[in-house]
Structure formats: structure tokens, C-alpha cells
Design a protein around this motif. Structure first.
Motif, PDB file in Angstrom:
ATOM      1  N   LYS A   1      20.669  33.740  39.603  1.00  0.00           N
ATOM      2  CA  LYS A   1      20.785  32.805  38.220  1.00  0.00           C
ATOM      3  C   LYS A   1      19.553  33.057  36.736  1.00  0.00           C
ATOM      4  O   LYS A   1      18.884  33.266  37.415  1.00  0.00           O
TER       5      LYS A   1
ATOM      6  N   LYS B   1      20.016  38.857  33.638  1.00  0.00           N
ATOM      7  CA  LYS B   1      21.417  39.577  32.310  1.00  0.00           C
ATOM      8  C   LYS B   1      21.397  40.796  33.452  1.00  0.00           C
ATOM      9  O   LYS B   1      20.852  41.602  33.730  1.00  0.00           O
TER      10      LYS B   1
ATOM     11  N   ARG C   1      35.135  44.559  33.709  1.00  0.00           N
ATOM     12  CA  ARG C   1      35.124  43.101  33.722  1.00  0.00           C
ATOM     13  C   ARG C   1      35.130  42.730  34.707  1.00  0.00           C
ATOM     14  O   ARG C   1      35.027  40.842  35.046  1.00  0.00           O
TER      15      ARG C   1
ATOM     16  N   GLY D   1      32.100  42.236  36.435  1.00  0.00           N
ATOM     17  CA  GLY D   1      31.189  41.007  35.645  1.00  0.00           C
ATOM     18  C   GLY D   1      31.811  39.565  36.304  1.00  0.00           C
ATOM     19  O   GLY D   1      30.680  38.401  36.247  1.00  0.00           O
ATOM     20  N   LEU D   2      33.269  39.251  36.630  1.00  0.00           N
ATOM     21  CA  LEU D   2      33.578  38.380  36.869  1.00  0.00           C
ATOM     22  C   LEU D   2      32.515  37.605  37.941  1.00  0.00           C
ATOM     23  O   LEU D   2      32.099  36.287  38.257  1.00  0.00           O
TER      24      LEU D   2
ATOM     25  N   VAL E   1      29.498  38.946  38.814  1.00  0.00           N
ATOM     26  CA  VAL E   1      28.582  38.004  38.715  1.00  0.00           C
ATOM     27  C   VAL E   1      28.519  37.171  38.243  1.00  0.00           C
ATOM     28  O   VAL E   1      27.381  36.527  38.644  1.00  0.00           O
ATOM     29  N   GLU E   2      29.318  36.520  37.508  1.00  0.00           N
ATOM     30  CA  GLU E   2      29.033  35.228  37.022  1.00  0.00           C
ATOM     31  C   GLU E   2      29.083  34.294  38.189  1.00  0.00           C
ATOM     32  O   GLU E   2      28.842  33.481  37.722  1.00  0.00           O
ATOM     33  N   ALA E   3      30.301  34.756  39.123  1.00  0.00           N
ATOM     34  CA  ALA E   3      30.408  33.982  39.914  1.00  0.00           C
ATOM     35  C   ALA E   3      29.245  33.281  40.956  1.00  0.00           C
ATOM     36  O   ALA E   3      28.831  32.589  41.328  1.00  0.00           O
ATOM     37  N   TRP E   4      27.937  34.761  40.768  1.00  0.00           N
ATOM     38  CA  TRP E   4      26.833  33.911  41.828  1.00  0.00           C
ATOM     39  C   TRP E   4      25.529  33.382  40.553  1.00  0.00           C
ATOM     40  O   TRP E   4      24.824  33.420  41.416  1.00  0.00           O
ATOM     41  N   GLY E   5      26.290  33.650  39.617  1.00  0.00           N
ATOM     42  CA  GLY E   5      25.491  32.464  38.845  1.00  0.00           C
ATOM     43  C   GLY E   5      24.798  33.478  37.533  1.00  0.00           C
ATOM     44  O   GLY E   5      23.511  32.845  36.698  1.00  0.00           O
TER      45      GLY E   5
ATOM     46  N   THR F   1      24.617  36.732  33.790  1.00  0.00           N
ATOM     47  CA  THR F   1      24.906  37.090  32.880  1.00  0.00           C
ATOM     48  C   THR F   1      24.932  37.905  32.801  1.00  0.00           C
ATOM     49  O   THR F   1      24.319  39.324  32.945  1.00  0.00           O
ATOM     50  N   PRO F   2      26.904  38.517  33.051  1.00  0.00           N
ATOM     51  CA  PRO F   2      27.017  40.282  33.513  1.00  0.00           C
ATOM     52  C   PRO F   2      26.565  41.005  31.928  1.00  0.00           C
ATOM     53  O   PRO F   2      27.224  39.910  30.963  1.00  0.00           O
TER      54      PRO F   2
END
Length: 321
Positions: A156, A159, A165, A168-169, A171-175, A177-178
Motif C-alpha cells: 500500500k 509507487k 494499463r 496498472g489496474l 497494482v491499484e487493486a493491491w493498494g 500507485t502504478p
């Protein structure tokens, strides 16, 4: 006798003059395993299958222009007749191809053959250029510089470099920042703290020297892979004879298998090499530890397939084992 020799010489000259050479733009360094494992065999196969009518000259290390993402444009513009790149670098152009990179869709060992057994599902989005080769990569895993990652809570706020993309989604789901970034920039960005980690397959331990700038490597979760392709300029391809077109496409399909096999071997070696580095830690997640990562990954796959529409679900059904 002299007339016969002269006629033969003229015939040979005409044959040589008729031979066509395709420039192959590659951003990979000449020392990258893909070069000897797939690209050079591809060039040799094209020459053999075309009976010498078509040759391929490889320009490594961005000789025809730098930047992994820019190779696609160079093919479209005719700077090179052939070019290698990742579909994820021009993601909006290849949404169907990138369904094959989603977590849980493809088997790393059989994925490339599965793609070619269903290649007609991908062909509709290759309108501006000719699809010559397409292969799946080893899984993208997590290299981090200063922090060990064993749970989504650990990642969480970090970076993390991503190749596409969809990653990136994830990595975002894991908390986290992509940060979208070509592979050529990872080393310096990780070394200087611009990013905290990078999602990439484990060929990067040696091929991109990430073992020098990352202290932790986390593997064992459901994750993306990164489909690579070789494309041909459509006008140049259409200018070939039908037999030379067939030679190029046959060689390209065979090169896809070689590239995948090369990468899987080098990726396995990359895990071992990282684990052997002094002061480094290879984190192999247990099933229990991976569960939280995998639950988030499954949601991302479902989301992207629904958003992509069209034949996206058919691709998942065809590729998933």
C-alpha cells in the motif's frame, strides 16, 4: 562457353537484385537472450523459407531509433519493415491481445501455443500492420528496493512501475500507485527512488540488471504477463510475393515459440540468480499469503473482460485451462 558463363552471371545478378531485405527494429541490446534465442533464428528461417528471396537485417539497441514504445510507430511509418514491441505499450490499440495478459487467463508454459491455436480471435485488431509473431511472457512479478512485500498491506502506498494499463489496474487493486514506464527506465528510476518497485518478469534480474537495485523479489501470486509481438509494415508486406509472405509468416509463428521458450528459461534462471545475491531476499508466497493478492487479481480480470466486450470472453474461454 563465354556466352553461357555471361548468361549465368547475368542470371545471378538479376536474382540478387530481386532479393528484398527487411529491416528489423529492436530496442533490445545485442546481448539480450531474445536476440540469439529468437530474433537471429527468425532471420535465418525467413531466408531459408523464401529461398533467399527475402532477408532480414536486425538492428539492435534502438539503432533505427530509441524507445520500446516507439517501435510500433516506426513500423507503421516504414522506418523499418519489421519491429518488436509489447502490446501493452500501445494498449488502446490492442485490447483483445491484452486480454491474454490478464491474471489467470493464460498458462505460462502453454500460453503461446494456445494463442496460435486461436490466432483468429486476435487478428481483427491488426489492421494497420501485419501480425508476424505473438508470444506470452513469463509472469510479471514484484521487485522492490527497500521493503519486503508479503501482503497487499505491505505494498500500500508504494509507487510501482507497470508495463501496461492492465498491470496498472492490478497494482491499484493491491493498494499501490502504478507508474507507466518502459523497461529501459526501470534501473535508474529504482536506483534513485523515483519508484519503489517494478512489475516485470524475472529475466530482468540479469537482462536489465535489476538485481543490482532491488533487494526483494516477491513471486507466487496470480499476476499479468506481457505479450510481445513482431509486426510488419503492411505496404512492404503486400509488396512481397505470396510465397515470400508465407515464408515470413511461417518463420514468425515458429519464432513466437522460440521467444517464449527462451524467456521462460531465462526467467527461471533469473529467480535463482536473485536468490543467490548476497543481502537479497526471494519471497515465495504461500497459498495463504497469495490468496489476498489473487482475489484482487480475479476482480481485475473480470472487470477488464467486461469492459473490453466483443470477443474478450471468447479469448478467455479459449486460453484458460
Amino acid at each position: 562457353m563465354r556466352t553461357a558463363i555471361l548468361a549465368a552471371a547475368i542470371g545471378l545478378a538479376a536474382s540478387a537484385a530481386a532479393a528484398e531485405d527487411f529491416k528489423f527494429a529492436s530496442f533490445f541490446a545485442p546481448t539480450h537472450p531474445y536476440v540469439t534465442g529468437a530474433f537471429e533464428p527468425f532471420a535465418k528461417m525467413v531466408g531459408e523459407k523464401s529461398g533467399g528471396d527475402l532477408t532480414v537485417t536486425i538492428y539492435n539497441g534502438g539503432e533505427l531509433g530509441p524507445g520500446p514504445a516507439e517501435q510500433y510507430t516506426r513500423v507503421l511509418d516504414g522506418v523499418a519493415e519489421l519491429g518488436v514491441s509489447l502490446a501493452g505499450y500501445t494498449a488502446s490499440t490492442f485490447p483483445l491481445t491484452l486480454v491474454a495478459e490478464l491474471p489467470g487467463v493464460i498458462n505460462a508454459e502453454t500460453g503461446t501455443r494456445d494463442i496460435w491455436n486461436n490466432i483468429e480471435l486476435f487478428q481483427p485488431e491488426y489492421r494497420r500492420a501485419i501480425l508476424v509473431s505473438l508470444w506470452s511472457s513469463a509472469p510479471n512479478v514484484l521487485y522492490t528496493r527497500d521493503k519486503a512485500v508479503r501482503s497487499p498491506d505491505d505494498i500500500k502506498g508504494m509507487k510501482i512501475r507497470v508495463p501496461s494499463r492492465n498491470t496498472g489496474l492490478l497494482v491499484e487493486a493491491w493498494g499501490a500507485t502504478p507508474v507507466s514506464m518502459p523497461v529501459s527506465e526501470i534501473y535508474n528510476s529504482l536506483q534513485t527512488g523515483v519508484i519503489d518497485g517494478a512489475m516485470i518478469d524475472t529475466t530482468a534480474t540479469r537482462a536489465f540488471r535489476l538485481g543490482e537495485v532491488a533487494n526483494y523479489l516477491t513471486v507466487g501470486m496470480d499476476t499479468t504477463n506481457s505479450p510481445f509481438f513482431i509486426l510488419a509494415n503492411r505496404q512492404a508486406f503486400n509488396g512481397l510475393s505470396e510465397s515470400d509472405q508465407a515464408a515470413l509468416l511461417e518463420a514468425g509463428k515458429e519464432a513466437s515459440i522460440l521467444a517464449n521458450e527462451t524467456q521462460l528459461k531465462v526467467a527461471a534462471d533469473g529467480v535463482t540468480a536473485f536468490a543467490e545475491l548476497e543481502g537479497h531476499e526471494l519471497i515465495e508466497l504461500t497459498a495463504e499469503e497469495a490468496a489476498a493478492f489473487n482475489a484482487a487479481a480475479a476482480e481485475v480480470t473480470a472487470q477488464v473482460v467486461a469492459e473490453t466486450g466483443g470477443s474478450a470472453q471468447a479469448i478467455v474461454d479459449a486460453l484458460k485451462h
